[in-house]
Scaffold this motif. Structure first.
Motif, PDB file in Angstrom:
ATOM      1  N   VAL A 234      48.316  15.122 -53.964  1.00 39.32           N
ATOM      2  CA  VAL A 234      49.136  14.173 -53.213  1.00 39.32           C
ATOM      3  C   VAL A 234      48.332  13.703 -52.002  1.00 39.32           C
ATOM      4  CG1 VAL A 234      51.313  13.756 -52.032  1.00 39.32           C
ATOM      5  CG2 VAL A 234      51.225  15.403 -53.922  1.00 39.32           C
ATOM      6  N   SER A 235      47.985  12.421 -52.001  1.00 38.48           N
ATOM      7  CA  SER A 235      47.365  11.814 -50.834  1.00 38.48           C
ATOM      8  C   SER A 235      48.387  10.903 -50.171  1.00 38.48           C
ATOM      9  CB  SER A 235      46.120  11.014 -51.229  1.00 38.48           C
ATOM     10  OG  SER A 235      46.485   9.874 -51.979  1.00 38.48           O
ATOM     11  N   THR A 236      48.034  10.354 -49.027  1.00 42.71           N
ATOM     12  CA  THR A 236      48.972   9.463 -48.345  1.00 42.71           C
ATOM     13  C   THR A 236      49.129   8.129 -49.058  1.00 42.71           C
ATOM     14  OG1 THR A 236      47.189   8.644 -46.925  1.00 42.71           O
ATOM     15  CG2 THR A 236      48.502  10.508 -46.095  1.00 42.71           C
ATOM     16  N   ASP A 237      48.249   7.846 -50.009  1.00 47.31           N
ATOM     17  CA  ASP A 237      48.298   6.548 -50.680  1.00 47.31           C
ATOM     18  C   ASP A 237      48.423   6.632 -52.198  1.00 47.31           C
ATOM     19  OD1 ASP A 237      45.793   7.593 -51.152  1.00 47.31           O
ATOM     20  OD2 ASP A 237      44.709   5.720 -50.807  1.00 47.31           O
ATOM     21  N   ASN A 238      48.488   7.858 -52.755  1.00 52.46           N
ATOM     22  CA  ASN A 238      48.522   7.946 -54.224  1.00 52.46           C
ATOM     23  C   ASN A 238      48.948   9.349 -54.650  1.00 52.46           C
ATOM     24  OD1 ASN A 238      48.257   7.173 -56.876  1.00 52.46           O
ATOM     25  ND2 ASN A 238      46.062   6.772 -56.798  1.00 52.46           N
ATOM     26  N   ILE A 239      49.374   9.453 -55.898  1.00 48.49           N
ATOM     27  CA  ILE A 239      49.655  10.734 -56.545  1.00 48.49           C
ATOM     28  C   ILE A 239      48.733  10.826 -57.750  1.00 48.49           C
ATOM     29  CG2 ILE A 239      51.405  12.250 -57.533  1.00 48.49           C
ATOM     30  CD1 ILE A 239      52.021  11.365 -54.675  1.00 48.49           C
ATOM     31  N   TRP A 240      48.030  11.958 -57.848  1.00 44.02           N
ATOM     32  CA  TRP A 240      47.032  12.131 -58.904  1.00 44.02           C
ATOM     33  C   TRP A 240      47.541  13.208 -59.864  1.00 44.02           C
ATOM     34  CZ3 TRP A 240      42.762   8.917 -58.047  1.00 44.02           C
ATOM     35  CH2 TRP A 240      42.704   8.360 -56.777  1.00 44.02           C
ATOM     36  N   TYR A 241      48.246  12.760 -60.910  1.00 45.38           N
ATOM     37  CA  TYR A 241      48.813  13.676 -61.898  1.00 45.38           C
ATOM     38  C   TYR A 241      47.797  14.030 -62.975  1.00 45.38           C
ATOM     39  CZ  TYR A 241      53.639  12.668 -60.371  1.00 45.38           C
ATOM     40  OH  TYR A 241      54.800  12.550 -59.666  1.00 45.38           O
ATOM     41  N   GLY A 242      48.145  15.065 -63.736  1.00 43.40           N
ATOM     42  CA  GLY A 242      47.470  15.348 -64.997  1.00 43.40           C
ATOM     43  C   GLY A 242      45.982  15.575 -64.885  1.00 43.40           C
ATOM     44  N   ASN A 243      45.564  16.364 -63.871  1.00 37.90           N
ATOM     45  CA  ASN A 243      44.162  16.729 -63.690  1.00 37.90           C
ATOM     46  C   ASN A 243      43.273  15.550 -63.285  1.00 37.90           C
ATOM     47  OD1 ASN A 243      44.845  19.381 -64.539  1.00 37.90           O
ATOM     48  ND2 ASN A 243      44.617  18.746 -66.672  1.00 37.90           N
ATOM     49  N   ARG A 244      43.910  14.446 -62.880  1.00 37.76           N
ATOM     50  CA  ARG A 244      43.126  13.314 -62.395  1.00 37.76           C
ATOM     51  C   ARG A 244      42.607  13.603 -60.988  1.00 37.76           C
ATOM     52  NH1 ARG A 244      46.552   9.457 -61.259  1.00 37.76           N
ATOM     53  NH2 ARG A 244      44.919   7.913 -60.951  1.00 37.76           N
ATOM     54  N   ARG A 245      41.555  12.900 -60.618  1.00 37.25           N
ATOM     55  CA  ARG A 245      40.966  13.029 -59.290  1.00 37.25           C
ATOM     56  C   ARG A 245      40.319  11.708 -58.913  1.00 37.25           C
ATOM     57  NH1 ARG A 245      35.396  15.806 -58.413  1.00 37.25           N
ATOM     58  NH2 ARG A 245      35.336  14.000 -57.047  1.00 37.25           N
ATOM     59  N   PRO A 246      40.155  11.465 -57.629  1.00 39.76           N
ATOM     60  CA  PRO A 246      39.446  10.243 -57.227  1.00 39.76           C
ATOM     61  C   PRO A 246      37.939  10.418 -57.400  1.00 39.76           C
ATOM     62  CG  PRO A 246      39.995  11.524 -55.292  1.00 39.76           C
ATOM     63  CD  PRO A 246      40.621  12.248 -56.465  1.00 39.76           C
ATOM     64  N   ASP A 247      37.223   9.316 -57.366  1.00 37.57           N
ATOM     65  CA  ASP A 247      35.769   9.392 -57.432  1.00 37.57           C
ATOM     66  C   ASP A 247      35.212  10.096 -56.207  1.00 37.57           C
ATOM     67  OD1 ASP A 247      35.714   8.068 -59.853  1.00 37.57           O
ATOM     68  OD2 ASP A 247      35.571   6.088 -58.926  1.00 37.57           O
ATOM     69  N   ASN A 248      35.843   9.853 -55.054  1.00 37.62           N
ATOM     70  CA  ASN A 248      35.377  10.436 -53.797  1.00 37.62           C
ATOM     71  C   ASN A 248      36.580  10.935 -53.001  1.00 37.62           C
ATOM     72  OD1 ASN A 248      34.221  11.100 -51.336  1.00 37.62           O
ATOM     73  ND2 ASN A 248      32.954   9.262 -51.223  1.00 37.62           N
ATOM     74  N   PHE A 249      36.688  12.239 -52.828  1.00 36.05           N
ATOM     75  CA  PHE A 249      37.819  12.807 -52.100  1.00 36.05           C
ATOM     76  C   PHE A 249      37.888  12.302 -50.657  1.00 36.05           C
ATOM     77  CE2 PHE A 249      37.642  15.767 -55.635  1.00 36.05           C
ATOM     78  CZ  PHE A 249      38.976  16.071 -55.854  1.00 36.05           C
TER      79      PHE A 249
ATOM     80  N   LEU B  52      45.014  17.977 -45.188  1.00 36.93           N
ATOM     81  CA  LEU B  52      43.970  18.873 -45.680  1.00 36.93           C
ATOM     82  C   LEU B  52      42.618  18.181 -45.585  1.00 36.93           C
ATOM     83  CD1 LEU B  52      45.799  20.007 -48.918  1.00 36.93           C
ATOM     84  CD2 LEU B  52      45.091  21.594 -47.104  1.00 36.93           C
ATOM     85  N   ALA B  53      41.579  18.950 -45.300  1.00 46.19           N
ATOM     86  CA  ALA B  53      40.226  18.396 -45.279  1.00 46.19           C
ATOM     87  C   ALA B  53      39.817  17.997 -46.696  1.00 46.19           C
ATOM     88  CB  ALA B  53      39.253  19.421 -44.718  1.00 46.19           C
ATOM     89  N   PRO B  54      39.207  16.834 -46.875  1.00 45.13           N
ATOM     90  CA  PRO B  54      38.813  16.385 -48.220  1.00 45.13           C
ATOM     91  C   PRO B  54      37.925  17.376 -48.958  1.00 45.13           C
ATOM     92  CG  PRO B  54      38.672  14.564 -46.671  1.00 45.13           C
ATOM     93  CD  PRO B  54      38.946  15.790 -45.858  1.00 45.13           C
ATOM     94  N   ASP B  55      37.004  18.037 -48.234  1.00 48.58           N
ATOM     95  CA  ASP B  55      36.125  18.983 -48.931  1.00 48.58           C
ATOM     96  C   ASP B  55      36.894  20.194 -49.438  1.00 48.58           C
ATOM     97  OD1 ASP B  55      36.519  19.896 -46.299  1.00 48.58           O
ATOM     98  OD2 ASP B  55      34.586  20.928 -46.253  1.00 48.58           O
ATOM     99  N   ARG B  56      37.976  20.587 -48.725  1.00 56.42           N
ATOM    100  CA  ARG B  56      38.831  21.672 -49.203  1.00 56.42           C
ATOM    101  C   ARG B  56      39.545  21.260 -50.491  1.00 56.42           C
ATOM    102  NH1 ARG B  56      36.524  24.936 -46.784  1.00 56.42           N
ATOM    103  NH2 ARG B  56      37.263  26.240 -45.050  1.00 56.42           N
ATOM    104  N   VAL B  57      40.041  20.057 -50.524  1.00 55.47           N
ATOM    105  CA  VAL B  57      40.746  19.579 -51.717  1.00 55.47           C
ATOM    106  C   VAL B  57      39.796  19.526 -52.902  1.00 55.47           C
ATOM    107  CG1 VAL B  57      42.122  17.705 -52.700  1.00 55.47           C
ATOM    108  CG2 VAL B  57      42.338  18.261 -50.272  1.00 55.47           C
ATOM    109  N   ASN B  58      38.602  19.050 -52.665  1.00 61.35           N
ATOM    110  CA  ASN B  58      37.576  19.012 -53.722  1.00 61.35           C
ATOM    111  C   ASN B  58      37.293  20.411 -54.242  1.00 61.35           C
ATOM    112  OD1 ASN B  58      35.404  18.392 -55.380  1.00 61.35           O
ATOM    113  ND2 ASN B  58      34.384  17.118 -53.865  1.00 61.35           N
ATOM    114  N   MET B  59      37.104  21.365 -53.331  1.00 60.83           N
ATOM    115  CA  MET B  59      36.840  22.751 -53.724  1.00 60.83           C
ATOM    116  C   MET B  59      37.996  23.321 -54.542  1.00 60.83           C
ATOM    117  SD  MET B  59      37.976  26.058 -52.839  1.00 60.83           S
ATOM    118  CE  MET B  59      38.567  25.929 -51.154  1.00 60.83           C
TER     119      MET B  59
END
Length: 243
Positions: free
Chosen positions: A106-121, A84-91
């Motif tokens: 779900v990224s290729t390097d991490n799982i972001w549970y519980g409404n967590r998100r990275p600083d930069n998609f 998926l495009a990062p901007d789509r995931v952010n949206m």
């Protein structure tokens, strides 16, 4: 039937409500493997979440993960990946959180549970976004909003969630690639599942099996409805069509 490959969804299908594989299912899968039939886990889960089950069953071919977003060998060689495009995931994350709907990423390097998100998609490669709520009106609103984007594939693994992959990604398309690798056809596949992310592979398989606990749409699409995941439904389907 000349079944050469058994494709199994995991949650609600192969696994019981405790998240384990029953002795009956395990034994009948072993018998299918001894007969030379391939058994492939075809799941919405990511690799590390399903790999221990493949090891415990002594599977020897492929794994379809993230609803078909990735295909792996059991030796953890990546065969295919769709992002998926990062901007789509952010949206999509903003949309879900704006409606107070729970998210997981779900990224290729991490799982972001519980409404967590990275600083930069854009720092990650994205395989899937999921959200869940018991408020079906909120889920309907998300489906409506995302339906305007033609690069997204929407499905679910429970009636209370939505899972989003890149357009064209499905367990069916991934299994078609697996069949090509193995030199067999989809008509030689038995596919079993319980949710909307299983419907395409159930329709495309030579034998499409719905679990007794499956969503109604899955039962209507299937060739056969087996027992529930609490009643060894997978093993009973293998016994009927493969052994």
């Amino acid at each position: 039937m000349n079944i050469k490959l058994i494709a199994l969804d995991m949650d609600g299908t192969l696994l019981n409500m405790e998240g384990t594989i029953s002795d009956v299912n395990r034994e009948l899968i072993a018998q299918a493997l001894d007969k030379g039939v391939y058994v492939v886990l075809s799941t919405g889960r990511w690799l590390e979440s399903c790999y221990p089950y493949a090891e415990s069953l002594k599977l020897d071919s492929y794994l379809v993960t993230c609803n078909g977003g990735e295909i792996w060998t059991v030796d953890k060689k990546l065969i295919e990946r769709h992002l998926l495009a990062p901007d789509r995931v952010n949206m999509m994350w903003d949309l879900c959180r704006g409606l107070d709907v729970n998210t997981w990423l779900v990224s290729t390097d991490n799982i972001w549970y519980g409404n967590r998100r990275p600083d930069n998609f854009s720092d990650h490669e994205w395989l899937k976004l999921g959200c869940d709520s018991h408020d079906t009106e909120k889920l309907d609103e998300i489906v409506k909003e995302l339906s305007y984007y033609d690069d997204l594939e929407l499905t679910n693994s429970l009636p209370t969630n939505i899972e989003i992959n890149p357009k064209g990604v499905s367990k069916a398309s991934a299994l078609e690639r697996v069949c090509e690798e193995l030199g067999i056809t989809m008509q030689q596949v038995l596919a079993a599942g319980d949710s909307l992310n299983d419907i395409k592979m159930i329709q495309a398989a030579g034998v499409g099996v719905a679990m007794g606990n499956a969503q109604d749409a899955i039962k209507q699409a299937a060739d056969y409805v087996t027992e529930t995941n609490e009643q060894d439904g997978v093993g009973k389907a293998i016994e009927k069509f493969v052994l």
